[in-house]
Write a protein that holds these residues in place. Structure first.
Motif, PDB file in Angstrom:
ATOM      1  N   ARG A 288       8.031   1.662   3.668  1.00 28.05           N
ATOM      2  CA  ARG A 288       7.874   3.013   4.213  1.00 28.05           C
ATOM      3  C   ARG A 288       7.044   3.868   3.261  1.00 28.05           C
ATOM      4  O   ARG A 288       6.155   4.609   3.685  1.00 28.05           O
ATOM      5  N   THR A 289       7.305   3.744   1.956  1.00 31.92           N
ATOM      6  CA  THR A 289       6.522   4.482   0.960  1.00 31.92           C
ATOM      7  C   THR A 289       5.062   4.063   1.027  1.00 31.92           C
ATOM      8  O   THR A 289       4.146   4.896   0.995  1.00 31.92           O
ATOM      9  N   TYR A 290       4.840   2.765   1.128  1.00 37.79           N
ATOM     10  CA  TYR A 290       3.483   2.232   1.226  1.00 37.79           C
ATOM     11  C   TYR A 290       2.770   2.824   2.438  1.00 37.79           C
ATOM     12  O   TYR A 290       1.622   3.264   2.348  1.00 37.79           O
ATOM     13  N   ALA A 291       3.459   2.841   3.539  1.00 39.41           N
ATOM     14  CA  ALA A 291       2.854   3.282   4.789  1.00 39.41           C
ATOM     15  C   ALA A 291       2.520   4.762   4.771  1.00 39.41           C
ATOM     16  O   ALA A 291       1.592   5.198   5.461  1.00 39.41           O
ATOM     17  N   GLU A 292       3.251   5.546   3.989  1.00 40.57           N
ATOM     18  CA  GLU A 292       3.051   6.992   3.980  1.00 40.57           C
ATOM     19  C   GLU A 292       1.978   7.432   2.990  1.00 40.57           C
ATOM     20  O   GLU A 292       1.641   8.613   2.922  1.00 40.57           O
ATOM     21  N   THR A 293       1.421   6.494   2.212  1.00 35.84           N
ATOM     22  CA  THR A 293       0.378   6.827   1.251  1.00 35.84           C
ATOM     23  C   THR A 293      -0.946   7.047   1.978  1.00 35.84           C
ATOM     24  O   THR A 293      -1.356   6.227   2.801  1.00 35.84           O
ATOM     25  N   ALA A 294      -1.623   8.147   1.659  1.00 31.68           N
ATOM     26  CA  ALA A 294      -2.908   8.465   2.306  1.00 31.68           C
ATOM     27  C   ALA A 294      -3.905   7.332   2.084  1.00 31.68           C
ATOM     28  O   ALA A 294      -4.067   6.848   0.967  1.00 31.68           O
ATOM     29  N   GLY A 295      -4.543   6.910   3.157  1.00 31.84           N
ATOM     30  CA  GLY A 295      -5.563   5.873   3.072  1.00 31.84           C
ATOM     31  C   GLY A 295      -5.046   4.459   3.134  1.00 31.84           C
ATOM     32  O   GLY A 295      -5.824   3.513   3.123  1.00 31.84           O
ATOM     33  N   SER A 296      -3.729   4.293   3.209  1.00 27.23           N
ATOM     34  CA  SER A 296      -3.167   2.942   3.225  1.00 27.23           C
ATOM     35  C   SER A 296      -3.202   2.350   4.628  1.00 27.23           C
ATOM     36  O   SER A 296      -3.393   3.058   5.618  1.00 27.23           O
ATOM     37  N   VAL A 297      -3.019   1.033   4.695  1.00 28.18           N
ATOM     38  CA  VAL A 297      -2.971   0.370   5.992  1.00 28.18           C
ATOM     39  C   VAL A 297      -2.020  -0.822   5.902  1.00 28.18           C
ATOM     40  O   VAL A 297      -1.913  -1.476   4.860  1.00 28.18           O
ATOM     41  N   ILE A 298      -1.302  -1.058   6.978  1.00 26.85           N
ATOM     42  CA  ILE A 298      -0.521  -2.280   7.147  1.00 26.85           C
ATOM     43  C   ILE A 298      -1.026  -2.930   8.430  1.00 26.85           C
ATOM     44  O   ILE A 298      -1.006  -2.313   9.498  1.00 26.85           O
ATOM     45  N   ILE A 299      -1.522  -4.147   8.301  1.00 22.56           N
ATOM     46  CA  ILE A 299      -2.073  -4.874   9.443  1.00 22.56           C
ATOM     47  C   ILE A 299      -1.082  -5.939   9.864  1.00 22.56           C
ATOM     48  O   ILE A 299      -0.707  -6.800   9.065  1.00 22.56           O
ATOM     49  N   GLY A 300      -0.632  -5.868  11.089  1.00 26.16           N
ATOM     50  CA  GLY A 300       0.308  -6.847  11.611  1.00 26.16           C
ATOM     51  C   GLY A 300      -0.398  -7.935  12.400  1.00 26.16           C
ATOM     52  O   GLY A 300      -1.397  -7.664  13.079  1.00 26.16           O
ATOM     53  N   ALA A 301       0.095  -9.160  12.296  1.00 21.41           N
ATOM     54  CA  ALA A 301      -0.362 -10.268  13.131  1.00 21.41           C
ATOM     55  C   ALA A 301       0.749 -10.539  14.138  1.00 21.41           C
ATOM     56  O   ALA A 301       1.881 -10.833  13.738  1.00 21.41           O
ATOM     57  N   LEU A 302       0.447 -10.423  15.396  1.00 23.18           N
ATOM     58  CA  LEU A 302       1.474 -10.527  16.423  1.00 23.18           C
ATOM     59  C   LEU A 302       1.181 -11.630  17.423  1.00 23.18           C
ATOM     60  O   LEU A 302       0.043 -11.788  17.874  1.00 23.18           O
TER      61      LEU A 302
END
Length: 200
Positions: free
Chosen positions: A48-62
């Protein structure tokens, strides 16, 4: 297995994915060389902390609605000093370097090009942020004679080099976590790898 789709997870989609993302990290990083002893609660807080950082991205493979893998990235300047310092000391402007956190993927899906796609998607994201000239990441260093090393274990160096990354010699950071069987966290040496971004 059906065709994998890639999605940049944010907002409500990320919130829904947090428990599965946390489980994936614990599952993948329990193996050598990380040997990570994680907890669901800690992982969800971390992500959650990672996701809230400006400019960050989490890429999911679904696969349909099932999350089978994910990769993270954010500006290196947002990382702790123990990760910024080795890159700065190697002569790079930390403000212009994008940091690739982790790629986690269920074993059944490996060897299908998803790891390659994770690098491609994160590089595209980093270039799209503007002003970034390089991408970097780091990998844990374990002793060659570590008794926990599985027979036939092959490091990912060749895979990373095929993605255009080179080892940043002498650039070692540290990240602390609890190995399986450890009572407390210990700092682990992390070797940096770096690549110039296209157009950077």
């Amino acid at each position: 297995m059906s065709e994998i789709r890639y999605e940049r997870l944010s907002g409500a989609a990320l919130e829904r994915a947090l428990p599965e993302l946390a489980r994936l990290r614990i599952e993948v990083f329990s193996d050598f060389p990380y040997l990570y002893e994680g907890s669901q609660a800690y992982e969800e807080r971390y992500l959650r902390t990672y996701a809230e950082t400006a400019g960050s991205v989490i890429i999911g493979a679904l696969d349909g609605d099932q999350l089978v893998g994910a990769a993270t990235a954010l500006p290196l300047a947002a990382e702790p000093e123990e990760l910024r310092r080795p890159v700065a000391e190697a002569g790079y402007d930390v403000a212009r370097v994008f940091y690739f956190g982790e790629s986690v993927l269920q074993k059944a899906w490996r060897g299908r090009g998803i790891g390659v796609a994770f690098f491609r998607e994160r590089e595209a994201w980093a270039r799209g942020q503007g002003g970034f000239t390089h991408a970097c990441f780091c990998g844990v260093v374990r002793a060659e004679d570590d008794p926990r090393r599985p027979p036939g274990h092959v490091p990912l160096d060749a895979f990373w080099r095929k993605r255009g990354f080179e080892k940043l010699e002498g650039a070692l950071g540290t990240i602390s976590w609890r190995d399986q069987g450890e009572e407390a966290e210990t700092a682990k040496p992390m070797q940096f790898w770096i690549k110039r971004l296209a157009g950077g």
